[in-house]
Design a protein around this motif. Sequence first.
Motif, PDB file in Angstrom:
ATOM      1  N   ALA A   1       0.845  -1.190   0.000  1.00  0.00           N
ATOM      2  CA  ALA A   1       0.000   0.000   0.000  1.00  0.00           C
ATOM      3  C   ALA A   1       0.883   1.243   0.000  1.00  0.00           C
ATOM      4  O   ALA A   1       1.944   1.268   0.617  1.00  0.00           O
ATOM      5  N   VAL A   2       0.433   2.276  -0.725  1.00  0.00           N
ATOM      6  CA  VAL A   2       1.144   3.548  -0.807  1.00  0.00           C
ATOM      7  C   VAL A   2       0.243   4.622  -0.201  1.00  0.00           C
ATOM      8  O   VAL A   2      -0.982   4.580  -0.368  1.00  0.00           O
ATOM      9  N   SER A   3       0.832   5.573   0.455  1.00  0.00           N
ATOM     10  CA  SER A   3       0.074   6.639   1.125  1.00  0.00           C
ATOM     11  C   SER A   3      -0.878   7.334   0.159  1.00  0.00           C
ATOM     12  O   SER A   3      -0.488   7.681  -0.969  1.00  0.00           O
ATOM     13  N   PRO A   4      -2.129   7.578   0.580  1.00  0.00           N
ATOM     14  CA  PRO A   4      -3.089   8.287  -0.277  1.00  0.00           C
ATOM     15  C   PRO A   4      -2.612   9.682  -0.663  1.00  0.00           C
ATOM     16  O   PRO A   4      -3.028  10.221  -1.688  1.00  0.00           O
ATOM     17  N   ALA A   5      -1.729  10.287   0.130  1.00  0.00           N
ATOM     18  CA  ALA A   5      -1.214  11.621  -0.189  1.00  0.00           C
ATOM     19  C   ALA A   5      -0.466  11.632  -1.521  1.00  0.00           C
ATOM     20  O   ALA A   5      -0.412  12.659  -2.205  1.00  0.00           O
ATOM     21  N   VAL A   6       0.096  10.482  -1.895  1.00  0.00           N
ATOM     22  CA  VAL A   6       0.845  10.393  -3.157  1.00  0.00           C
ATOM     23  C   VAL A   6      -0.093  10.614  -4.347  1.00  0.00           C
ATOM     24  O   VAL A   6       0.305  11.192  -5.365  1.00  0.00           O
ATOM     25  N   ALA A   7      -1.348  10.182  -4.227  1.00  0.00           N
ATOM     26  CA  ALA A   7      -2.312  10.315  -5.335  1.00  0.00           C
ATOM     27  C   ALA A   7      -2.491  11.773  -5.730  1.00  0.00           C
ATOM     28  O   ALA A   7      -2.584  12.093  -6.922  1.00  0.00           O
ATOM     29  N   ALA A   8      -2.543  12.669  -4.754  1.00  0.00           N
ATOM     30  CA  ALA A   8      -2.721  14.093  -5.055  1.00  0.00           C
ATOM     31  C   ALA A   8      -1.541  14.619  -5.873  1.00  0.00           C
ATOM     32  O   ALA A   8      -1.719  15.393  -6.810  1.00  0.00           O
ATOM     33  N   ALA A   9      -0.336  14.183  -5.516  1.00  0.00           N
ATOM     34  CA  ALA A   9       0.858  14.636  -6.231  1.00  0.00           C
ATOM     35  C   ALA A   9       0.930  14.077  -7.643  1.00  0.00           C
ATOM     36  O   ALA A   9       1.552  14.676  -8.525  1.00  0.00           O
ATOM     37  N   LEU A  10       0.269  12.941  -7.867  1.00  0.00           N
ATOM     38  CA  LEU A  10       0.335  12.275  -9.172  1.00  0.00           C
ATOM     39  C   LEU A  10      -0.955  12.414  -9.978  1.00  0.00           C
ATOM     40  O   LEU A  10      -1.121  11.745 -10.997  1.00  0.00           O
ATOM     41  N   ALA A  11      -1.849  13.286  -9.543  1.00  0.00           N
ATOM     42  CA  ALA A  11      -3.179  13.385 -10.155  1.00  0.00           C
ATOM     43  C   ALA A  11      -3.142  13.571 -11.662  1.00  0.00           C
ATOM     44  O   ALA A  11      -3.986  13.024 -12.388  1.00  0.00           O
ATOM     45  N   GLN A  12      -2.171  14.323 -12.167  1.00  0.00           N
ATOM     46  CA  GLN A  12      -2.135  14.611 -13.609  1.00  0.00           C
ATOM     47  C   GLN A  12      -1.234  13.640 -14.390  1.00  0.00           C
ATOM     48  O   GLN A  12      -1.025  13.828 -15.592  1.00  0.00           O
ATOM     49  N   TYR A  13      -0.747  12.615 -13.719  1.00  0.00           N
ATOM     50  CA  TYR A  13       0.056  11.622 -14.434  1.00  0.00           C
ATOM     51  C   TYR A  13      -0.844  10.751 -15.312  1.00  0.00           C
ATOM     52  O   TYR A  13      -1.997  10.485 -14.957  1.00  0.00           O
ATOM     53  N   PRO A  14      -0.319  10.293 -16.449  1.00  0.00           N
ATOM     54  CA  PRO A  14      -1.155   9.502 -17.361  1.00  0.00           C
ATOM     55  C   PRO A  14      -1.399   8.087 -16.852  1.00  0.00           C
ATOM     56  O   PRO A  14      -0.572   7.524 -16.127  1.00  0.00           O
ATOM     57  N   VAL A  15      -2.535   7.549 -17.254  1.00  0.00           N
ATOM     58  CA  VAL A  15      -2.846   6.138 -17.005  1.00  0.00           C
ATOM     59  C   VAL A  15      -2.502   5.374 -18.281  1.00  0.00           C
ATOM     60  O   VAL A  15      -2.949   5.732 -19.371  1.00  0.00           O
ATOM     61  N   GLU A  16      -1.670   4.336 -18.146  1.00  0.00           N
ATOM     62  CA  GLU A  16      -1.226   3.565 -19.309  1.00  0.00           C
ATOM     63  C   GLU A  16      -2.190   2.443 -19.669  1.00  0.00           C
ATOM     64  O   GLU A  16      -2.389   2.151 -20.854  1.00  0.00           O
ATOM     65  N   ARG A  17      -2.737   1.796 -18.647  1.00  0.00           N
ATOM     66  CA  ARG A  17      -3.631   0.650 -18.866  1.00  0.00           C
ATOM     67  C   ARG A  17      -4.693   0.627 -17.781  1.00  0.00           C
ATOM     68  O   ARG A  17      -4.468   1.104 -16.667  1.00  0.00           O
ATOM     69  N   LEU A  18      -5.825   0.032 -18.111  1.00  0.00           N
ATOM     70  CA  LEU A  18      -6.879  -0.226 -17.137  1.00  0.00           C
ATOM     71  C   LEU A  18      -7.249  -1.696 -17.238  1.00  0.00           C
ATOM     72  O   LEU A  18      -7.473  -2.198 -18.343  1.00  0.00           O
ATOM     73  N   SER A  19      -7.309  -2.375 -16.108  1.00  0.00           N
ATOM     74  CA  SER A  19      -7.751  -3.766 -16.080  1.00  0.00           C
ATOM     75  C   SER A  19      -8.992  -3.868 -15.212  1.00  0.00           C
ATOM     76  O   SER A  19      -9.056  -3.255 -14.148  1.00  0.00           O
ATOM     77  N   VAL A  20      -9.971  -4.628 -15.686  1.00  0.00           N
ATOM     78  CA  VAL A  20     -11.204  -4.839 -14.944  1.00  0.00           C
ATOM     79  C   VAL A  20     -11.314  -6.327 -14.642  1.00  0.00           C
ATOM     80  O   VAL A  20     -11.282  -7.149 -15.563  1.00  0.00           O
ATOM     81  N   MET A  21     -11.391  -6.665 -13.337  1.00  0.00           N
ATOM     82  CA  MET A  21     -11.401  -8.066 -12.916  1.00  0.00           C
ATOM     83  C   MET A  21     -12.668  -8.380 -12.134  1.00  0.00           C
ATOM     84  O   MET A  21     -12.958  -7.707 -11.145  1.00  0.00           O
TER      85      MET A  21
END
Length: 198
Positions: A123-143
């Motif tokens: 698990a990675v700290s939720p605070a990291v998500a805010a810093a990476l909000a504008q980073y691109p998503v390369e793939r999406l997997s639905v399981m």
Amino acid sequence: MNARMGLRIGTLVAVVLLTLLALDRWRAEQEAGQPLAWKAAYEATLWAPLRERLLTLADVERTLGKGSLWMISADGEPRLVSRHPLDSDGQRWRLQAVIGLDEERTNSLVEAQAWQPDMADQAVSPAVAAALAQYPVERLSVMPEEPLSAQKVIATFGVADWHMPVEGGEAWIYGRQGVVVSVSEGEAHSVMFGLRQE
């Protein structure tokens, strides 16, 4: 109760049970022929932007709500993913977004997490998500929580362009849609969006 009355009741119960079984089977066949609802529901907000390489972590969170960040090992390489629950088509799903990090940011996270290739998902700290909000998503997997019938996949995506043997089953490849479906023994276990044709 005499024997004749018992026979009539037994016959009636058998007819009711057979009718219920036939209705259940008919309903299952009807559902198998229906496309997955989440495919159309998120076309404009997830699948199309991903195909156009415009999808960011912020877009995923705006569509599905806050997820949880994880450092995982993908073939021995570190990957940062955001995981989101999804309820659709009568069951629970997990959507996983692979975030495209630059080398500097990846190295920084590897160091901060003391990550090693053989580690379990971290698990990675939720605070990291805010810093990476504008980073691109390369793939999406639905399981899916429970495997899907292959018929449901065909109803949603059509007939695959290619079937590629992989360990434990097949990869059904939909090149024009940028989709790969993991299938074994007539059941689908994951749907990955983001296949690139380069």
